[in-house]
Design a protein around this motif. Structure first.
Motif, PDB file in Angstrom:
ATOM      1  N   ARG A  54     119.833  13.982  24.753  1.00 30.26           N
ATOM      2  CA  ARG A  54     118.795  14.992  24.979  1.00 30.26           C
ATOM      3  C   ARG A  54     117.449  14.285  25.089  1.00 30.26           C
ATOM      4  O   ARG A  54     117.154  13.394  24.291  1.00 30.26           O
ATOM      5  CB  ARG A  54     118.745  15.993  23.822  1.00 30.26           C
ATOM      6  CG  ARG A  54     120.006  16.831  23.642  1.00 30.26           C
ATOM      7  CD  ARG A  54     119.835  17.765  22.455  1.00 30.26           C
ATOM      8  NE  ARG A  54     120.963  18.659  22.245  1.00 30.26           N
ATOM      9  CZ  ARG A  54     122.019  18.364  21.512  1.00 30.26           C
ATOM     10  NH1 ARG A  54     122.098  17.182  20.907  1.00 30.26           N
ATOM     11  NH2 ARG A  54     123.000  19.227  21.374  1.00 30.26           N
ATOM     12  N   SER A  61     110.443  17.710  20.103  1.00 31.63           N
ATOM     13  CA  SER A  61     111.809  17.273  20.415  1.00 31.63           C
ATOM     14  C   SER A  61     112.251  16.171  19.466  1.00 31.63           C
ATOM     15  O   SER A  61     113.437  16.076  19.136  1.00 31.63           O
ATOM     16  CB  SER A  61     111.907  16.803  21.869  1.00 31.63           C
ATOM     17  OG  SER A  61     110.966  15.791  22.156  1.00 31.63           O
ATOM     18  N   SER A  65     115.526  16.389  16.998  1.00 31.67           N
ATOM     19  CA  SER A  65     116.508  15.300  16.986  1.00 31.67           C
ATOM     20  C   SER A  65     116.781  14.837  15.557  1.00 31.67           C
ATOM     21  O   SER A  65     117.940  14.637  15.165  1.00 31.67           O
ATOM     22  CB  SER A  65     115.995  14.126  17.834  1.00 31.67           C
ATOM     23  OG  SER A  65     116.857  13.022  17.750  1.00 31.67           O
TER      24      SER A  65
END
Length: 208
Positions: A54, A61, A65
């Motif tokens: 990803r 983000s 993660s």
């Protein structure tokens, strides 16, 4: 080498100390940890050899993660450690024991080192520490490590840490920056029954 609270096969992820390093679980709610994680995964040298499943491009983000890593830590399928200098606490990089299989007692290992920490044997020392924990306290039988073909530095780290080269995996990992193309990888592995690497592994030069 020591761990602050052995995990065995269940319970919270421990902190590991040895070879001048302190490995501890990442904290997704820590702004500092998120910043280090983002910097590591957006580093050009990291991206040359690795392609996250990803995209990780901003603090949001990066935090998501890390939250996924924490979930793997909690359910026993992974173990993600922040690598830091044992004396100063300065963040140096990451090492993870991933995709743990409960029956085969097998997992894969991955790591990265921040640009300013390279050339000091950080990856070698962290891999020795994490592999020892995984193959003893965590009870794994086999650890696998693969890297993109041509990544000679990672190849040397693996071999110094007792991960024997077992061959080439065709089209096994993603091409740099792409999710529609693949490249070959070297496969290394170490078994719990293999000899523990000697002191020379830590003192070897030209290590990342």
């Amino acid at each position: 080498m020591s761990s602050s609270g052995g995990r065995g096969r269940s319970g919270p992820l421990p902190g590991l100390r040895g070879h001048g390093l302190h490995l501890r679980p990442w904290d997704p709610e820590s702004r500092a940890d998120v910043e280090v994680w983002l910097r590591g995964l957006t580093d050009p040298e990291f991206q040359r050899w690795n392609t996250p499943f990803r995209p990780i491009t901003d603090p949001g983000s990066a935090r998501e993660s890390l939250r996924r890593c924490a979930q793997y830590d909690a359910d026993g399928t992974g173990a993600s450690f922040r690598i830091a200098d044992a004396g100063s606490g300065t963040a140096l990089g990451h090492i993870g024991v991933n995709d743990m299989h409960p029956v085969l007692r097998r997992a894969t290992v991955g790591y990265w080192v921040l640009p300013e920490a390279r050339g000091r044997g950080v990856a070698t020392r962290a891999l020795l520490l994490a592999a020892h924990w995984a193959l003893t306290e965590r009870g794994l039988h086999r650890l696998e490590l693969n890297h993109a073909l041509g990544h000679e530095v990672s190849c040397r780290v693996a071999e110094r840490c007792g991960f024997r080269h077992e061959g080439t995996l065709r089209g096994a990992i993603l091409e740099a920056g792409r999710h529609d193309a693949f490249r070959d990888a070297h496969l290394h592995a170490r078994l719990a029954a293999d000899p523990e690497p000697g002191p020379g592994a830590v003192t070897a030069t030209a290590a990342p």
